[in-house]
Design an enzyme around this catalytic site. Structure first.
Site, PDB file in Angstrom:
ATOM      1  N   ARG A 165      -9.319   7.993  -1.157  1.00 19.17           N
ATOM      2  CA  ARG A 165     -10.252   8.464  -0.135  1.00 19.17           C
ATOM      3  C   ARG A 165     -11.197   9.516  -0.720  1.00 19.17           C
ATOM      4  NH1 ARG A 165      -8.770   6.854   5.200  1.00 19.17           N
ATOM      5  NH2 ARG A 165     -10.487   8.185   5.837  1.00 19.17           N
ATOM      6  N   HIS A 212       1.094   6.225   1.666  1.00 18.51           N
ATOM      7  CA  HIS A 212       1.890   7.162   2.463  1.00 18.51           C
ATOM      8  C   HIS A 212       3.042   7.786   1.693  1.00 18.51           C
ATOM      9  CE1 HIS A 212      -0.761   6.674   5.677  1.00 18.51           C
ATOM     10  NE2 HIS A 212      -0.548   5.376   5.766  1.00 18.51           N
ATOM     11  N   GLU A 231      -8.549   0.396  -2.933  1.00 15.94           N
ATOM     12  CA  GLU A 231      -9.359   0.453  -1.706  1.00 15.94           C
ATOM     13  C   GLU A 231     -10.263   1.662  -1.826  1.00 15.94           C
ATOM     14  OE1 GLU A 231      -6.986   0.903   1.752  1.00 15.94           O
ATOM     15  OE2 GLU A 231      -6.105  -1.060   1.501  1.00 15.94           O
ATOM     16  N   ARG A 248      -7.200  12.939   0.139  1.00 14.39           N
ATOM     17  CA  ARG A 248      -6.154  13.566   0.961  1.00 14.39           C
ATOM     18  C   ARG A 248      -4.747  13.095   0.613  1.00 14.39           C
ATOM     19  NH1 ARG A 248      -6.927  10.331   6.639  1.00 14.39           N
ATOM     20  NH2 ARG A 248      -8.998  11.216   6.623  1.00 14.39           N
ATOM     21  N   GLU A 250     -11.195  -9.240   3.184  1.00 17.40           N
ATOM     22  CA  GLU A 250      -9.899  -8.866   3.741  1.00 17.40           C
ATOM     23  C   GLU A 250     -10.118  -8.712   5.242  1.00 17.40           C
ATOM     24  OE1 GLU A 250      -7.344  -6.055   1.781  1.00 17.40           O
ATOM     25  OE2 GLU A 250      -6.530  -5.349   3.700  1.00 17.40           O
ATOM     26  N   ASN A 279       0.854  -1.189   0.000  1.00 18.82           N
ATOM     27  CA  ASN A 279       0.000   0.000   0.000  1.00 18.82           C
ATOM     28  C   ASN A 279       0.896   1.248   0.000  1.00 18.82           C
ATOM     29  OD1 ASN A 279      -1.448   2.265   1.029  1.00 18.82           O
ATOM     30  ND2 ASN A 279      -3.080   0.894   1.671  1.00 18.82           N
ATOM     31  N   HIS A 310      -3.776  -4.409   7.789  1.00 19.67           N
ATOM     32  CA  HIS A 310      -3.908  -3.249   8.668  1.00 19.67           C
ATOM     33  C   HIS A 310      -3.024  -3.400   9.903  1.00 19.67           C
ATOM     34  CE1 HIS A 310      -5.448   0.436  10.356  1.00 19.67           C
ATOM     35  NE2 HIS A 310      -6.034   0.637   9.207  1.00 19.67           N
TER      36      HIS A 310
HETATM   37  N1  PXP Z   1      -5.911  -2.954   4.148  1.00 19.92           N
HETATM   38  C1  PXP Z   1      -6.875  -2.003   4.239  1.00 19.92           C
HETATM   39  C2  PXP Z   1      -8.256  -2.363   3.827  1.00 19.92           C
HETATM   40  C3  PXP Z   1      -6.561  -0.697   4.661  1.00 19.92           C
HETATM   41  O1  PXP Z   1      -7.534   0.234   4.750  1.00 19.92           O
HETATM   42  C4  PXP Z   1      -5.225  -0.381   4.969  1.00 19.92           C
HETATM   43  C5  PXP Z   1      -4.867   1.017   5.362  1.00 19.92           C
HETATM   44  O2  PXP Z   1      -5.018   1.864   4.272  1.00 19.92           O
HETATM   45  C6  PXP Z   1      -4.256  -1.398   4.854  1.00 19.92           C
HETATM   46  C7  PXP Z   1      -4.633  -2.683   4.455  1.00 19.92           C
HETATM   47  C8  PXP Z   1      -2.811  -1.143   5.154  1.00 19.92           C
HETATM   48  O3  PXP Z   1      -2.680  -0.813   6.508  1.00 19.92           O
HETATM   49  P1  PXP Z   1      -1.272  -0.339   7.055  1.00 19.92           P
HETATM   50  O4  PXP Z   1      -0.937   0.949   6.381  1.00 19.92           O
HETATM   51  O5  PXP Z   1      -1.507  -0.181   8.526  1.00 19.92           O
HETATM   52  O6  PXP Z   1      -0.276  -1.418   6.737  1.00 19.92           O
END
Ligand code: PXP
Length: 247
Positions: A44, A9, A69, A48, A150, A6, A193
């Protein structure tokens, strides 16, 4: 077990100054080259971090699946139906939250979710629902027509921080049971997550999980060692612990 990276960031850092640095597309390409099995971005509602243009550019450039997502907001759904990513993961979204806080209330929004799932499946998009590791929600996800769930690993990750094995093992058992339930219901299982280099080991050993989606810990580690090494380290950890389970 596959690893989806992901890269939200990277975009968070870019938005801190507003230019094009660091380049999100470059991050996607670099993660792919380092062995990522997929690229995940969360578009989102308030845009953002990830923007519509990022999604389009990544979809065009990468060869591994793009996992989008997204919430059920109509403008995001309409955009995603035009993009046709390889997969989507429907998540709940609150404007004030720092990150996705809980799983989808599938039973509470059953009709809208069912309709949305079907509209993506009609376009050949694989649909996942981000859910709490609970039997009733997994059942509702199946009824809604999802291909995958998930499983939300946030509670496990938080419990792991307490260093109290009784707490995190309880969360681990919930994840085990939910993965088993989903598998029996012929749903694919992903998880994510809050996963990081120290807590991922126990998640890798849960049967039936096909893919982990990890963002924050890998992008944080990349600040010190570079994105390529950060991705490779996580890939190696997953392979190593999957191997220790098999032997
Ligand atoms: N899976 C989902 C559905 C999420 O919303 C997120 C956060 O955007 C993640 C995985 C990844 O989470 P993390 O950034 O804490 O690894």
């Amino acid at each position: 077990m596959k690893l989806g990276i992901n890269i939200d960031h990277v975009a968070t850092l870019r938005e801190a100054r507003g230019g094009n640095s660091p380049d999100v597309l470059q991050a996607a390409v670099m993660a792919q080259k380092a062995g990522a099995d997929g690229i995940t971005v969360h578009l989102r509602e308030d845009r953002r971090h990830i923007k519509d243009a990022d999604v389009l550019a990544i979809k065009k450039k990468i060869k591994i699946p793009l996992n989008l997502e997204m919430s059920l907001a109509q403008d995001v759904v309409d955009f995603a139906l035009n993009v046709v990513p390889g997969k989507i993961c429907l998540v709940p979204e609150k404007r004030q939250e720092r990150t996705t806080e809980g799983g989808l209330d599938v039973a509470g929004d059953r009709e809208r979710i069912r309709r949305t799932v079907q509209s993506f499946k009609d376009k050949g998009v694989v649909v996942s629902l981000f859910v709490e590791p609970e039997s009733a929600v997994v059942e509702a996800a199946q009824e809604a027509g999802a291909d995958f769930v998930e499983l939300h690993t946030g509670a496990y990750a938080n419990a792991f921080l307490t260093d109290d094995p009784a707490l995190w093992k309880k969360e681990l058992i919930r994840l085990h049971n939910a993965a088993q339930e989903a598998h029996q219901r012929k749903l694919g299982v992903n998880a994510g997550h809050g996963l990081d280099y120290s807590n991922v080991e126990h998640i890798v050993k849960i049967p039936h999980i096909e893919e982990l989606n990890i963002g924050h810990s890998i992008i944080s580690r990349a600040v010190f060692v570079g994105l390529s090494k950060a991705v490779k380290e996580m890939k190696n950890l997953i392979a190593q612990h999957a191997l220790s389970e098999a032997t």
